[in-house]
Design a protein around this motif. Structure first.
Motif, PDB file in Angstrom:
ATOM      1  N   MET A 125       0.849  -1.179   0.000  1.00 17.38           N
ATOM      2  CA  MET A 125       0.000   0.000   0.000  1.00 17.38           C
ATOM      3  C   MET A 125       0.889   1.235   0.000  1.00 17.38           C
ATOM      4  SD  MET A 125      -3.128   1.111   2.500  1.00 17.38           S
ATOM      5  CE  MET A 125      -2.207   1.397   3.978  1.00 17.38           C
ATOM      6  N   ARG A 126       0.474   2.234  -0.751  1.00 13.00           N
ATOM      7  CA  ARG A 126       1.248   3.467  -0.899  1.00 13.00           C
ATOM      8  C   ARG A 126       0.285   4.646  -0.850  1.00 13.00           C
ATOM      9  NH1 ARG A 126       6.156   4.795  -4.114  1.00 13.00           N
ATOM     10  NH2 ARG A 126       5.773   6.777  -5.124  1.00 13.00           N
ATOM     11  N   VAL A 127       0.630   5.662  -0.055  1.00 10.95           N
ATOM     12  CA  VAL A 127      -0.172   6.879   0.049  1.00 10.95           C
ATOM     13  C   VAL A 127       0.735   8.055  -0.283  1.00 10.95           C
ATOM     14  CG1 VAL A 127      -1.492   8.356   1.597  1.00 10.95           C
ATOM     15  CG2 VAL A 127      -1.692   5.885   1.802  1.00 10.95           C
ATOM     16  N   THR A 128       0.276   8.916  -1.183  1.00 18.33           N
ATOM     17  CA  THR A 128       1.059  10.094  -1.570  1.00 18.33           C
ATOM     18  C   THR A 128       0.274  11.362  -1.281  1.00 18.33           C
ATOM     19  OG1 THR A 128       0.227  10.076  -3.826  1.00 18.33           O
ATOM     20  CG2 THR A 128       2.239   8.813  -3.402  1.00 18.33           C
ATOM     21  N   PHE A 129       1.000  12.456  -1.122  1.00 18.75           N
ATOM     22  CA  PHE A 129       0.382  13.746  -0.877  1.00 18.75           C
ATOM     23  C   PHE A 129       1.343  14.817  -1.360  1.00 18.75           C
ATOM     24  CE2 PHE A 129      -0.995  17.436   1.539  1.00 18.75           C
ATOM     25  CZ  PHE A 129      -2.380  17.303   1.530  1.00 18.75           C
ATOM     26  N   ALA A 130       0.836  15.855  -1.974  1.00 21.16           N
ATOM     27  CA  ALA A 130       1.658  16.987  -2.408  1.00 21.16           C
ATOM     28  C   ALA A 130       0.976  18.271  -1.958  1.00 21.16           C
ATOM     29  CB  ALA A 130       1.823  16.981  -3.921  1.00 21.16           C
ATOM     30  N   GLN A 131       1.789  19.238  -1.525  1.00 21.59           N
ATOM     31  CA  GLN A 131       1.236  20.488  -0.994  1.00 21.59           C
ATOM     32  C   GLN A 131       2.247  21.604  -1.198  1.00 21.59           C
ATOM     33  OE1 GLN A 131      -1.608  20.511   1.562  1.00 21.59           O
ATOM     34  NE2 GLN A 131      -1.611  22.719   1.407  1.00 21.59           N
ATOM     35  N   ASP A 132       1.754  22.795  -1.505  1.00 24.66           N
ATOM     36  CA  ASP A 132       2.599  23.981  -1.584  1.00 24.66           C
ATOM     37  C   ASP A 132       2.460  24.767  -0.289  1.00 24.66           C
ATOM     38  OD1 ASP A 132       3.585  23.536  -4.184  1.00 24.66           O
ATOM     39  OD2 ASP A 132       1.738  24.359  -5.049  1.00 24.66           O
ATOM     40  N   PHE A 133       3.591  25.287   0.197  1.00 32.67           N
ATOM     41  CA  PHE A 133       3.635  26.051   1.441  1.00 32.67           C
ATOM     42  C   PHE A 133       4.209  27.427   1.152  1.00 32.67           C
ATOM     43  CE2 PHE A 133       3.540  21.696   2.679  1.00 32.67           C
ATOM     44  CZ  PHE A 133       2.934  21.642   3.922  1.00 32.67           C
ATOM     45  N   VAL A 134       3.655  28.445   1.807  1.00 34.56           N
ATOM     46  CA  VAL A 134       4.142  29.809   1.653  1.00 34.56           C
ATOM     47  C   VAL A 134       5.133  30.071   2.789  1.00 34.56           C
ATOM     48  CG1 VAL A 134       3.509  32.247   1.441  1.00 34.56           C
ATOM     49  CG2 VAL A 134       1.934  30.475   0.646  1.00 34.56           C
ATOM     50  N   TYR A 172       5.119  14.004  -0.317  1.00 31.46           N
ATOM     51  CA  TYR A 172       5.119  13.057   0.797  1.00 31.46           C
ATOM     52  C   TYR A 172       4.683  11.692   0.279  1.00 31.46           C
ATOM     53  CZ  TYR A 172       3.318  10.736   5.012  1.00 31.46           C
ATOM     54  OH  TYR A 172       3.047   9.849   6.016  1.00 31.46           O
ATOM     55  N   ILE A 173       5.404  10.659   0.682  1.00 29.64           N
ATOM     56  CA  ILE A 173       5.037   9.285   0.321  1.00 29.64           C
ATOM     57  C   ILE A 173       5.161   8.417   1.567  1.00 29.64           C
ATOM     58  CG2 ILE A 173       5.598   7.247  -1.065  1.00 29.64           C
ATOM     59  CD1 ILE A 173       6.939   9.167  -3.084  1.00 29.64           C
ATOM     60  N   ALA A 174       4.159   7.613   1.831  1.00 29.17           N
ATOM     61  CA  ALA A 174       4.228   6.580   2.871  1.00 29.17           C
ATOM     62  C   ALA A 174       3.920   5.261   2.174  1.00 29.17           C
ATOM     63  CB  ALA A 174       3.223   6.844   3.983  1.00 29.17           C
ATOM     64  N   ALA A 175       4.816   4.295   2.323  1.00 26.89           N
ATOM     65  CA  ALA A 175       4.652   3.017   1.624  1.00 26.89           C
ATOM     66  C   ALA A 175       4.999   1.862   2.551  1.00 26.89           C
ATOM     67  CB  ALA A 175       5.543   2.966   0.387  1.00 26.89           C
ATOM     68  N   MET A 176       4.166   0.833   2.495  1.00 24.33           N
ATOM     69  CA  MET A 176       4.445  -0.374   3.237  1.00 24.33           C
ATOM     70  C   MET A 176       5.674  -1.036   2.637  1.00 24.33           C
ATOM     71  SD  MET A 176       2.000  -3.649   4.114  1.00 24.33           S
ATOM     72  CE  MET A 176       0.739  -2.901   3.177  1.00 24.33           C
ATOM     73  N   GLY A 177       6.603  -1.463   3.491  1.00 20.85           N
ATOM     74  CA  GLY A 177       7.829  -2.087   3.029  1.00 20.85           C
ATOM     75  C   GLY A 177       7.594  -3.351   2.230  1.00 20.85           C
ATOM     76  N   GLN A 178       8.534  -3.677   1.381  1.00 21.15           N
ATOM     77  CA  GLN A 178       8.455  -4.881   0.553  1.00 21.15           C
ATOM     78  C   GLN A 178       8.606  -6.123   1.415  1.00 21.15           C
ATOM     79  OE1 GLN A 178       7.732  -4.827  -2.660  1.00 21.15           O
ATOM     80  NE2 GLN A 178       7.661  -2.614  -2.649  1.00 21.15           N
ATOM     81  N   GLY A 179       8.010  -7.187   0.988  1.00 25.33           N
ATOM     82  CA  GLY A 179       8.189  -8.478   1.650  1.00 25.33           C
ATOM     83  C   GLY A 179       7.296  -8.698   2.852  1.00 25.33           C
ATOM     84  N   GLY A 201      -8.564   0.999   4.557  1.00 28.96           N
ATOM     85  CA  GLY A 201      -7.508   1.580   5.370  1.00 28.96           C
ATOM     86  C   GLY A 201      -6.829   2.743   4.682  1.00 28.96           C
ATOM     87  N   LYS A 202      -6.642   2.621   3.387  1.00 29.78           N
ATOM     88  CA  LYS A 202      -5.996   3.680   2.611  1.00 29.78           C
ATOM     89  C   LYS A 202      -6.853   4.949   2.613  1.00 29.78           C
ATOM     90  CE  LYS A 202      -3.658   4.430  -1.788  1.00 29.78           C
ATOM     91  NZ  LYS A 202      -3.215   3.812  -3.030  1.00 29.78           N
ATOM     92  N   ILE A 203      -8.154   4.800   2.520  1.00 32.18           N
ATOM     93  CA  ILE A 203      -9.064   5.952   2.559  1.00 32.18           C
ATOM     94  C   ILE A 203      -8.936   6.678   3.890  1.00 32.18           C
ATOM     95  CG2 ILE A 203     -11.503   6.642   2.645  1.00 32.18           C
ATOM     96  CD1 ILE A 203     -12.003   4.360   0.569  1.00 32.18           C
ATOM     97  N   PHE A 204      -8.967   5.924   4.995  1.00 30.68           N
ATOM     98  CA  PHE A 204      -8.848   6.547   6.311  1.00 30.68           C
ATOM     99  C   PHE A 204      -7.467   7.164   6.522  1.00 30.68           C
ATOM    100  CE2 PHE A 204     -12.508   3.776   7.302  1.00 30.68           C
ATOM    101  CZ  PHE A 204     -13.370   4.768   7.748  1.00 30.68           C
ATOM    102  N   MET A 205      -6.438   6.512   6.003  1.00 30.71           N
ATOM    103  CA  MET A 205      -5.086   7.033   6.108  1.00 30.71           C
ATOM    104  C   MET A 205      -4.966   8.373   5.380  1.00 30.71           C
ATOM    105  SD  MET A 205      -1.870   4.560   5.546  1.00 30.71           S
ATOM    106  CE  MET A 205      -0.268   5.274   5.378  1.00 30.71           C
ATOM    107  N   LYS A 206      -5.556   8.459   4.193  1.00 28.51           N
ATOM    108  CA  LYS A 206      -5.507   9.715   3.424  1.00 28.51           C
ATOM    109  C   LYS A 206      -6.280  10.825   4.140  1.00 28.51           C
ATOM    110  CE  LYS A 206      -4.225   9.585  -1.060  1.00 28.51           C
ATOM    111  NZ  LYS A 206      -4.329   9.895  -2.419  1.00 28.51           N
ATOM    112  N   MET A 207      -7.397  10.473   4.751  1.00 25.40           N
ATOM    113  CA  MET A 207      -8.170  11.471   5.491  1.00 25.40           C
ATOM    114  C   MET A 207      -7.350  12.012   6.662  1.00 25.40           C
ATOM    115  SD  MET A 207     -11.981   9.718   5.389  1.00 25.40           S
ATOM    116  CE  MET A 207     -12.459  10.502   6.897  1.00 25.40           C
TER     117      MET A 207
END
Length: 152
Positions: free
Chosen positions: A1-10, A108-115, A129-135
């Motif tokens: 499972m992999r969750v990504t997020f991108a954001q611009d900050f001032v 930002y990337i969060a990914a479950m390790g291989q294996g 789980g991915k939906i709740f994680m993104k929220m």
């Protein structure tokens, strides 16, 4: 499972980096973070280790971490295990900061390790789980944005 997020900050990259790295500031944007202590000697950097205590529901979970990439103020990556993760599961978290237009872009990337072999029922629950994680991540990033852009 992999969750990504991108954001611009001032804000400049150094300010955002400080908010991501400093344990006291982490408590202000990571809901449930109670403590984050370095467990290895020496300065922060690749190979350094830490332990986070996070309030999850009615109990406190301990997560062990190891820094796997450290290029201040552009890139930090960590491996996390323990807590409420299934035995043997490692989660890799990656922060990449890019200066742009007088501000900072965060990838930002969060990914479950291989294996990691999960039981069939847990694999079945991954999309939920991915939906709740993104929220939860959206809430964290909203708080991080507020903290980085409005230092007190």
């Amino acid at each position: 499972m992999r969750v990504t997020f991108a954001q611009d900050f001032v804000c400049p990259p150094d300010r955002l980096w400080h908010c991501i790295e400093d344990p006291e500031l982490q408590k202000q944007w990571m809901k449930g973070m109670l403590d984050n202590q370095q467990t290895s000697a020496g300065p922060k950097g690749v190979g350094s280790t830490f332990r986070m205590k996070i309030q999850e529901g009615g109990k406190v979970a301990d997560y062990d971490g190891k820094v796997t990439a450290y290029d201040r103020p552009r890139h930090m990556a960590v491996e996390l295990c323990g807590g409420n993760f299934p035995a043997g599961m490692v989660v890799n978290v990656d922060y990449r900061l890019t200066e742009q237009n007088g501000g900072t872009h965060l990838d930002y990337i969060a990914a479950m390790g291989q294996g990691c072999k999960l039981p069939w029922w847990m694999r079945l629950m991954m999309p939920i789980g991915k939906i709740f994680m993104k929220m939860q991540l959206r809430g964290f990033m909203k708080s991080l944005k507020r903290l980085a852009e409005n230092p007190s």
